[in-house]
Structures are given as C-alpha cells and as structure tokens.
Motif scaffolding. Sequence first.
Motif, PDB file in Angstrom:
ATOM      1  N   UNK A 100       0.814  -1.226   0.000  1.00 31.88           N
ATOM      2  CA  UNK A 100       0.000   0.000   0.000  1.00 31.88           C
ATOM      3  C   UNK A 100       0.840   1.265   0.000  1.00 31.88           C
ATOM      4  N   UNK A 101       2.137   1.094  -0.212  1.00 30.55           N
ATOM      5  CA  UNK A 101       3.036   2.245  -0.123  1.00 30.55           C
ATOM      6  C   UNK A 101       2.934   3.185  -1.313  1.00 30.55           C
ATOM      7  N   UNK A 102       3.285   4.425  -1.033  1.00 32.41           N
ATOM      8  CA  UNK A 102       3.466   5.436  -2.068  1.00 32.41           C
ATOM      9  C   UNK A 102       4.919   5.879  -1.973  1.00 32.41           C
ATOM     10  N   UNK A 103       5.647   5.766  -3.070  1.00 25.76           N
ATOM     11  CA  UNK A 103       7.071   6.105  -3.048  1.00 25.76           C
ATOM     12  C   UNK A 103       7.318   7.318  -3.934  1.00 25.76           C
TER      13      UNK A 103
ATOM     14  N   UNK B 105       2.118  -1.620 -11.809  1.00 23.87           N
ATOM     15  CA  UNK B 105       2.590  -0.404 -11.138  1.00 23.87           C
ATOM     16  C   UNK B 105       2.268   0.830 -11.979  1.00 23.87           C
ATOM     17  N   UNK B 106       2.158   1.951 -11.286  1.00 18.74           N
ATOM     18  CA  UNK B 106       1.844   3.209 -11.946  1.00 18.74           C
ATOM     19  C   UNK B 106       2.868   4.242 -11.515  1.00 18.74           C
ATOM     20  N   UNK B 107       3.437   4.940 -12.514  1.00 19.62           N
ATOM     21  CA  UNK B 107       4.404   6.014 -12.197  1.00 19.62           C
ATOM     22  C   UNK B 107       3.878   7.320 -12.761  1.00 19.62           C
TER      23      UNK B 107
ATOM     24  N   UNK C 216       1.317   0.985  -6.520  1.00 17.14           N
ATOM     25  CA  UNK C 216       0.689  -0.160  -7.181  1.00 17.14           C
ATOM     26  C   UNK C 216      -0.684   0.279  -7.666  1.00 17.14           C
ATOM     27  N   UNK C 217      -1.078  -0.285  -8.763  1.00 18.67           N
ATOM     28  CA  UNK C 217      -2.328   0.124  -9.393  1.00 18.67           C
ATOM     29  C   UNK C 217      -3.540  -0.232  -8.517  1.00 18.67           C
TER      30      UNK C 217
END
Lengths: 170, 57
Positions: free
Chosen positions: A93-96, A126-128, A148-149
């Motif tokens: 559930x992380x946001x980096x 994954x979404x960037x 993660x999407x």
Amino acid sequence: MQDKFSVKDFYEFQYQEGKDKSYFFETNNGYFYQIKFKESSYIFSDLISVRPNSYEFIIDFLNHSNSSKIVFDSLIPNTIAAIYKDFFDRFGRSTVVYIIDSSDSRESARKRKFDRWVEMFKGDEYFKIDAEIFDNEQNRIFSSLIIKIDNPNFNEIIKYFGSLSSKYSK
Amino acid sequence: MITLTIKSKGPSSPQAIEWAKKLLESKKQTQAEMKEFAKTEEFQEIIKRLRAKQHAR
C-alpha cells in the motif's frame, strides 16, 4: 493482477527492517549501494489515510576500490528494480516519491537514470507519475511517484500529486 | 509500468515549491546519514552478511 516482473539477473541484496526500510548491495566493481525507503508522512500531510504509507526513495553509494572510474553495469538497474519489487511485495500500500536534485544542472541525466532503473517493471501492476516543479529561480525539479495500481487510495494520491504541478501543466 | 508525465510550462505553486524543497533537504540529510552509517560496525556486519550470501549462491 498477474505479476509480470521479469528481471532475473541481479546482485544479491540485503534488506534491513526499521522505521525506514533499507537495502544494501555490492557490485562487481567495488561499489556498495545503500537504498532507503524513508518513512515521510509529511509528503501527503493532507491525506490522512495515505500519510502512514508514504516513503521517500533515497540512494547513495560508496566505492571501496579507490577507483574514480564509473563503469556501466547493467546489473545495477536490474538490482534496483528487484529491490523496488521486494519493497512493494512487503508493503503493497506504499506510495514512493523520488525527487531529483537540480543544483548542479545534471537533473536530466539523473532523471534518465531513474527511469532506466524502474523501466524494468513490465506490465500494468505499477503506476508512475512524473511531474516537474519550477522554483522561483526557474530551476526545474523532477519528481516521480510510484504506486501499485491496486492501491486503495489510488485516485486520491494521483489527484494530490498532480495538483502539485503547475496550473500551466498539460 | 504505466507512466503518466505532467509537463509544466510555467511557475509552480508556492505549496509545490515548498514540498519539493522539503524533499530535497530530507534527501540531502539522509544521504549524509548514510555516509556516516557506512563508517559503523553495523555497516561492516551488513557487508559480511551480503558477501556470505553471494558466496553461497
């Protein structure tokens, strides 16, 4: 969602648990890399549900070989991608967020390097999002966010991160 | 990886600039801490463990 991560050849790395999540690896050329996912609740201070899972991505290296020569090593991007994958497997559930220093005018090269590291993620798991921020002196600061999407706060995070860019964005 | 790029044509908001500067400062500070950590016994132990794993591969 199917895991399409395809990198097989990378350096052995060591994970260290703590408030910040740290990784270490050593290259064949004598470089020792430290990677830190630093817990940073202030990044999304306005989003209560996102704050506890917010991390800064920080990388640094040491050279034990006493050589100043930088040798291209294709295993480094592979290893960093593998570390990202390991991190998201542990903390899905992380946001980096990654920020790129522009103080020496080498920000574009750094941005390309970061993109090479993370392009190893294949598929749609994954979404960037990349954004540019211009400070008052018109210095361009690149920042990227990876999630993660299937992050339950996906829409909120993207909207908030997007709002940090210019009103003239396209 | 799905990538979305937001290109900017003008100045960013004060909030965005403050956010970016905070992140840059934090990064600089953390990299300095990493360099200090590399001088510790704990760091040497990590190197030993890593090398042992590599040799066992």
